[in-house]
Design an enzyme around this catalytic site. Structure first.
Site, PDB file in Angstrom:
ATOM      1  CD1 TRP A   4      -2.032  -2.149   2.088  1.00  0.00           C
ATOM      2  CD2 TRP A   4      -2.851  -1.498   0.120  1.00  0.00           C
ATOM      3  NE1 TRP A   4      -2.995  -3.054   1.708  1.00  0.00           N
ATOM      4  CE2 TRP A   4      -3.505  -2.683   0.514  1.00  0.00           C
ATOM      5  CE3 TRP A   4      -3.203  -0.902  -1.103  1.00  0.00           C
ATOM      6  CZ2 TRP A   4      -4.491  -3.291  -0.276  1.00  0.00           C
ATOM      7  CZ3 TRP A   4      -4.185  -1.502  -1.880  1.00  0.00           C
ATOM      8  CH2 TRP A   4      -4.817  -2.670  -1.463  1.00  0.00           C
ATOM      9  CG  ASP A  36      -2.975   4.002   4.345  1.00  0.00           C
ATOM     10  OD1 ASP A  36      -4.028   3.810   4.990  1.00  0.00           O
ATOM     11  OD2 ASP A  36      -2.665   3.334   3.336  1.00  0.00           O
ATOM     12  CE  LYS A  55      -8.287  -3.454   4.142  1.00  0.00           C
ATOM     13  NZ  LYS A  55      -7.375  -2.448   3.677  1.00  0.00           N
TER      14      LYS A  55
HETATM   15  C1  LIG Z   1      -6.749  -2.000   2.331  1.00  0.00           C
HETATM   16  C2  LIG Z   1      -5.741  -0.913   2.416  1.00  0.00           C
HETATM   17  C3  LIG Z   1      -5.640   0.097   1.444  1.00  0.00           C
HETATM   18  C4  LIG Z   1      -6.505   0.104   0.197  1.00  0.00           C
HETATM   19  O1  LIG Z   1      -7.797   0.400   0.508  1.00  0.00           O
HETATM   20  P1  LIG Z   1      -8.925   0.554  -0.627  1.00  0.00           P
HETATM   21  O2  LIG Z   1     -10.069   1.089   0.176  1.00  0.00           O
HETATM   22  O3  LIG Z   1      -9.167  -0.798  -1.183  1.00  0.00           O
HETATM   23  O4  LIG Z   1      -8.441   1.501  -1.646  1.00  0.00           O
HETATM   24  C5  LIG Z   1      -4.710   1.092   1.623  1.00  0.00           C
HETATM   25  N1  LIG Z   1      -3.897   1.109   2.699  1.00  0.00           N
HETATM   26  C6  LIG Z   1      -3.953   0.149   3.639  1.00  0.00           C
HETATM   27  C7  LIG Z   1      -3.024   0.219   4.804  1.00  0.00           C
HETATM   28  C8  LIG Z   1      -4.880  -0.877   3.543  1.00  0.00           C
HETATM   29  O5  LIG Z   1      -4.944  -1.837   4.474  1.00  0.00           O
END
Ligand SMILES: *Cc1c(COP(=O)(O)O)cnc(C)c1O
Length: 364
Positions: free
Chosen positions: A109, A176, A200
């Protein structure tokens, strides 16, 4: 007539994402689909401008600030496009044409965030764990004080590593937090921009939460398309366009559940107990081994493999028999990944640990 809603309690859901939500949130969300706040209308068919829904959006924005301890210098908005859209939006809004941004490369990511930022301008990767298949968190770096911003990933969902501390940064700190937001106590005011895809640890897929300090915006010197401009969404009170109505409602319910349970401190306590229970078994059990540096182990996504890969299929079968779902590791790590997000009860972890113990007895 609509049948009463019931759910099986028996499946232990370790899915990495979309992940487990509290039962009561699912029940309340289902109820709102049938009849939202006794309006006689489904939440799916009312105007986002109705006073009932505006109240939902206001609460969904406020509760983030309450739980994270953010003041009025922050704004909270909900956007579509997933955390992946934030990879581009962050750079669009914060990266100037003649300067650069600093990133750490700690997983897939993070790497995607870097890729998107590079389309917008210059990027310096100040630390990376890519050559070790991202099995640790690099710590030996300093954040340059002339960058436009510094970007990091608090928890690397795929590899099971987690930043336990964040570097001092003289420039805006962007994080993030998709897979560990609301899971542990941090000083959230050290961050200038936090983003997290909901699916998540805070709701269903379809909404991304962004908490941003207003003072860092409006300096990129770029002409930003309206839908990609944080300021436009803030001015529109997260309703510049039709927001993800249903996902935001579910996020509000989930965060109200977190608050009712005792807030982030209570979540941290729960998550620590779950993670320690499982890591202790991974370390004790002769058949399994963790895949990451111990000091960087994630308390949300716990990755482990079997010392003898040929036993994986039999173990997967034992998981299935015990009604354990979602434990398959990401293809880039293999083995197993237990995602133990806020809503997962410790009983589910105990069932997993029992299966591991039993499997050792029959297969060691
Ligand atoms: C799942 C995830 C993403 C991507 O998320 P999307 O909503 O599918 O774009 C980005 N960063 C992290 C840390 C993630 O776990």
């Amino acid at each position: 007539m609509v049948k009463p809603i019931t759910m099986s309690q028996k499946v232990h859901n370790f899915s990495a994402g979309p992940g487990i939500l509290p039962d009561e949130v699912i029940q309340q969300a289902a109820q709102a689909v049938l009849n939202f706040n006794s309006t006689g209308l489904s939440l799916l068919e009312i105007s986002h401008r109705s006073k009932e829904y505006v109240a939902v959006m206001d609460e969904a924005r406020d509760i983030v600030k309450r739980l994270l301890g953010l003041g009025d210098d922050y704004d909270v908005i909900y956007l579509g496009g997933g955390a992946s859209l934030q990879f581009a939006m962050v750079a669009y809004n914060l990266l100037t044409v003649d300067n650069y941004a600093a990133y750490t490369n700690t997983g897939v990511w993070a790497k995607k965030a870097i890729k998107e930022a590079k389309m917008m301008g210059k990027v310096t990767v100040v630390a990376s764990s890519e050559d070790k298949n991202y099995n640790f968190i690099p710590k030996d770096y300093t954040v340059p004080n002339d960058a436009d911003y510094f970007h990091c990933t608090s928890n690397n969902t795929i590899y099971g590593t987690q930043m336990k501390a964040f570097p001092k940064s003289a420039v805006p700190l962007v994080c993030d937090m998709s897979s560990d937001i609301f899971s542990r106590v941090l000083d959230f005011t050290q961050f200038d921009l936090i983003y997290a895809g909901a699916q998540k640890n805070m709701g269903p897929a379809g909404a991304t939460m962004v908490a941003v300090k207003k003072s860092i915006l409006g300096k990129s010197g770029r002409i930003i398309p309206s839908m990609l401009d944080y300021n436009i969404h803030i001015e529109g009170e997260s309703m510049y366009n039709t927001p993800p109505v249903f996902p935001v409602y579910c996020v509000m319910l989930t965060l109200q559940w977190v608050e009712k349970m005792g807030g982030i401190a209570a979540m941290e306590k729960r998550n620590n107990a779950k993670a320690e229970l499982l890591y202790n078994e991974i370390d004790r059990n002769s058949l399994f081994v963790g895949t990451t540096a111990k000091e960087d182990r994630s308390y949300m996504n716990l990755c482990f493999v079997m010392k003898d890969e040929s036993k994986e299929e039999a173990f997967s079968q034992a998981l299935k028999v015990a009604n354990i779902s979602g434990l398959k590791g990401h293809r880039s790590v293999g083995g197993f990944r237990a995602s133990i997000y806020n809503a997962l009860p410790i009983e589910s972890v105990q069932v997993l640990v029992d299966v591991m113990k039993q499997f050792e007895q029959t297969h060691a």
